[in-house]
Design an enzyme around this catalytic site. Sequence first.
Site, short mmCIF file in Angstrom:
data_model
loop_
_atom_site.label_atom_id
_atom_site.label_comp_id
_atom_site.label_asym_id
_atom_site.label_seq_id
_atom_site.Cartn_x
_atom_site.Cartn_y
_atom_site.Cartn_z
CG HIS A 1 -5.56 26.47 -5.80
ND1 HIS A 1 -5.91 25.15 -5.99
CD2 HIS A 1 -4.85 26.83 -6.90
CE1 HIS A 1 -5.43 24.72 -7.14
NE2 HIS A 1 -4.78 25.72 -7.72
NE ARG A 2 -7.59 24.64 -9.64
CZ ARG A 2 -7.38 23.38 -9.98
NH1 ARG A 2 -8.37 22.51 -9.92
NH2 ARG A 2 -6.20 22.97 -10.39
CD GLU B 1 -5.15 29.87 -9.21
OE1 GLU B 1 -4.73 29.46 -10.30
OE2 GLU B 1 -6.06 29.29 -8.57
CG ASP C 1 -7.34 28.20 -13.14
OD1 ASP C 1 -6.11 28.15 -13.10
OD2 ASP C 1 -8.07 27.74 -12.22
CG HIS D 1 -8.00 24.01 -13.50
ND1 HIS D 1 -7.69 22.78 -14.05
CD2 HIS D 1 -6.81 24.52 -13.05
CE1 HIS D 1 -6.39 22.56 -13.93
NE2 HIS D 1 -5.84 23.60 -13.33
CD GLU E 1 -2.83 28.76 -14.10
OE1 GLU E 1 -2.48 27.83 -14.87
OE2 GLU E 1 -3.04 28.61 -12.89
CE LYS F 1 -5.23 25.91 -16.76
NZ LYS F 1 -4.20 25.28 -15.88
CG ASP G 1 -7.22 23.19 -2.93
OD1 ASP G 1 -7.20 24.07 -3.81
OD2 ASP G 1 -6.76 22.04 -3.10
#
Length: 241
Positions: A6-7, A33, A35, A48, A108, A110, A228
């Site tokens: 995640h990120r 993943e 953003d 993000h 993703e 945003k 994470d």
Amino acid sequence: MKIYAHRGYSAKYPENTLAAFRATAELPVDGVEFDVHLTADQQVVVIHDEKIDRTSNGTGYVKDMTLEELRKFDYGAWFTDEFSGEVIPTLAEVLEIFKETHHHINIELKSDIFVYAGLEELVLHEVEKQGMLERVVISSFDHEAVKRVAELSPDVENAALFVNMILDVAEYQEKLPANALHVFLPTAVRKTVLEAISKGSVVRVWTVNEVEYATQLLQIGVDAIFTDEPEKMLEFLSSVK
């Protein structure tokens, strides 16, 4: 059950930075993943928040600054001094890191707060330029954007993101259309999500950092988790095989 960082590897590295993505690229997780937002000069950047305040030493909205202006700030020192000098990455730079790896790439959009005209086209163009159309899933809380991705490039996987759940999410998924559902951890065991899984929906859950939750999600048959803590989750999955 698959694991997506995640990120990037955001537990040990500053989120959505090249350092976090390089670390992820070395791990045997299934995916990553991140953003994307659009700058004032129409550059797709990986961050993000709508504002840079939380993850840099600058202030202001991404949409109001050019890439050159955004790169005057430090995006790593807030995490620890070790990462001082990290700059805001472009989508192209992040894709380049994973170009020769096995990882599935979740981008993703945003665009749920600000409307970024043309963001879908720009992202799809960059992914195609890198020859990675078959390796991405493009997701968003902005379901109009999810629908546009389906219209612009029907062969590219898309996903609808949810914080709260709707009554018949499987029917909604079909109408949108969306290839996958990305749901918030507290909603993952709701009846409507379980029904979607039973009907064959691909359900991925965010953000899962504790083994007790991963255990439950494994049992109900979710396709993947965003975490994470990718190494912690790798260790957990290895222990239950």
